[in-house]
Write an enzyme that holds these catalytic residues in place. Structure first.
Site, short mmCIF file in Angstrom:
data_model
loop_
_atom_site.label_atom_id
_atom_site.label_comp_id
_atom_site.label_asym_id
_atom_site.label_seq_id
_atom_site.Cartn_x
_atom_site.Cartn_y
_atom_site.Cartn_z
N GLU A 248 0.80 -1.21 -0.01
CA GLU A 248 -0.04 0.02 -0.03
C GLU A 248 0.84 1.30 0.06
O GLU A 248 2.08 1.22 0.37
CB GLU A 248 -0.86 -0.01 1.22
CG GLU A 248 -0.45 -0.40 2.50
CD GLU A 248 0.79 0.55 2.87
OE1 GLU A 248 0.83 1.62 2.86
OE2 GLU A 248 1.73 -0.31 3.32
N GLU B 196 4.42 -0.47 1.62
CA GLU B 196 4.51 -0.83 0.07
C GLU B 196 4.64 -2.37 -0.32
O GLU B 196 4.60 -2.38 -1.30
CB GLU B 196 5.99 -0.04 -0.50
CG GLU B 196 6.09 1.34 -0.21
CD GLU B 196 7.41 1.94 -1.03
OE1 GLU B 196 8.11 1.19 -1.42
OE2 GLU B 196 7.50 3.10 -0.74
#
Lengths: 330, 330
Positions: B160, B301
């Site tokens: 994310e 991430e």
């Protein structure tokens, strides 16, 4: 180690497109590798796994769950690519070279024959080897690293095979760190109950027998030919300014001996994993080492260190390949 | 999960040329993956990293060390391959697909545009999104996994990006686990002192405001569009019997929500790392999860999960490629 390169690496990492410190260990590994390699342009490929093999007279005392003849069978297994370290090394693109430093059985084709003697003496009652033999084994480890470096190896991963060698490593560790046999004796290949207490008594007897304190003399008296070779390998790899990825209990015993001989070796050591073998923690603490992985492994062969290599590789690539904030217009 | 395959894997591992249990976590991961894949012939390549991005209205409350506009700049960075997850994914041979589920800035070329709204509401004072929007975001996550699976992905790694999303994840976690704001509020991109206490107060206000208890309603009220999408991704990946490699605090929040919705999801979850973000440990404990790595990372991430992938890969290869004792004539 090169403090200027380390500082340049810290600066570089500070500019990367991420919050400060958010890559944790990848950042500190990159800084430590920069100090070793003298540049922020880190290269860790190819890694070379050097497996040193030797037999142990102390197996006469029934200190292992396996018969001493397994050392030779495992050497055959290494040469056929069937051992754990072969599979793991293949994943990281590492060569595996097996050095028969002092096995007792018939030589195995496909291993490097640098055999110094057929197994060690029984350390409970006698010296593992002579001073000359220990010196030869140290030299053999140095030579193995020289060959690997000439072949282009960027990272050295010393591994070992030798039924009985957790007993020898425990004796060496206890002597070097002035610890009790209980602190450093572990299950090895899988002892329990009475068998484990017997192994502990054997280690205790060996340590009591020995009056050595100098690290190379301790290895000569209580160690193993493969442990001596690994110590030589660590010394040579550090002299060559190579990143050394240290495996578990046996490999860390050799690394500890190398640091006791030459404290300047320490910054070249990267500790791959926390082994389940009792005693490894004490060695790591003595070396102020924080291993990269903790996967509950206790196999040896270099296997745990090999598992940690991808983390080193990622740490090496991050500072070279990530964008910096100015690339984003910030 | 397939208990027969898991048992077959235990038998296979028992025959490999190593002491029982000596490969530690590699062995248990292989067993757990056999249960997921329904076979002892494990395959984990290629892995697919799916990065879900969204903005957060709660950034109006000054809960992040970075400006909300950074979300968009990081999306550009992802598409150019300059973010940490790009570099790490390249090392494991993973594709990185970026889904703009709900960013606020101008769309970024090269990202998948599934934008459901331009950022969430400010959860301190209002719902993050409507019920319909939450449902759409869950579906978007499902669809992203379906595409990845159709493309051949063997392992799904949800990641994310979204400035403010540790605040939203903390609120969701606190509500789902009935914890205090203090238990789950962390430094995020790098807060300290007063700023951290302020963030904690914002999380506390949000949690107090919400009367939701149903997991999807909690995400709708307190979460984020990318968190909802990650939850959908986890549900779909589990339904497709894929190994799901879970990243840090935000990803684990989404995984927790998925498990609360559908407890059968749990065996498909493999936890990549222990994040430094406060609150991650509480989520892992609630899920009875033992992460593979602990490298002090807190970037998101998907980066920490990606670092753990080589361990999964090694665990998958060991049972297929190692020799068994009968190969040695034993």
């Amino acid at each position: 180690p090169d403090e200027t390169a380390a500082e340049q690496m810290r600066e570089r990492i500070g500019q990367l497109t991420k919050p400060p410190g958010s890559l944790g260990r990848l950042e500190t590994l990159a800084v430590d590798m920069a100090a070793v390699q003298g540049t922020i342009d880190l290269h860790v490929r190819p890694p070379a796994v050097l497996v040193f093999a030797g037999d142990h007279g102390v197996t006469a005392e029934n200190v292992s769950a396996y018969d001493a003849s397994l050392t030779r069978l495992m050497l055959e297994n290494f040469t056929r690519g069937g051992a754990a370290v072969n599979v793991l090394a293949s994943e990281i693109g590492a060569s595996v070279t097996v050095y028969d430093i002092g096995c007792a059985g018939a030589p195995v084709a496909g291993t490097e024959q640098i055999r110094i003697r057929r197994g060690t003496g029984n350390i409970r009652v006698e010296a593992a080897m002579t001073k000359e033999e220990c010196s030869e084994a140290l030299d053999a480890g140095c030579d193995a690293v020289k060959r690997a470096v000439e072949g282009g190896a960027a990272v050295i991963i010393p591994g070992e095979m030798g039924i009985g060698n957790t007993t020898a490593a425990a004796a060496v560790s206890a002597k070097l760190l002035d610890l009790s046999a209980r602190d450093v004796t572990g299950v090895g290949t899988g002892l329990s109950g009475e068998d484990l207490r017997h192994k502990e008594a054997v280690v205790e007897d060996a340590v009591k027998r020995s009056d050595k304190t100098d690290p190379s003399a301790v290895i000569q008296d209580l160690g193993g030919l493969e442990i001596a070779a690994m110590t030589g390998a660590v010394l040579e790899a550090a002299a060559s300014r190579k990143v050394i990825l240290v495996d578990g209990f046996i490999a860390t015993t050799a690394a500890l001996a190398a640091v006791h001989m030459a404290p300047w070796v320490r910054p070249f050591l990267f500790f791959g994993h926390q082994s389940e073998e009792a005693g490894h923690r004490a060695l790591l603490d003595a070396l102020d080492a924080d291993p990269i992985l903790s996967l509950g492994m206790r196999l040896g062969e270099g296997s745990g260190a090999v598992c940690a290599f991808p983390v080193l590789r990622m740490a090496a690539r991050i500072p070279r390949e990530m964008a910096v904030f100015s690339d984003l217009g910030l």
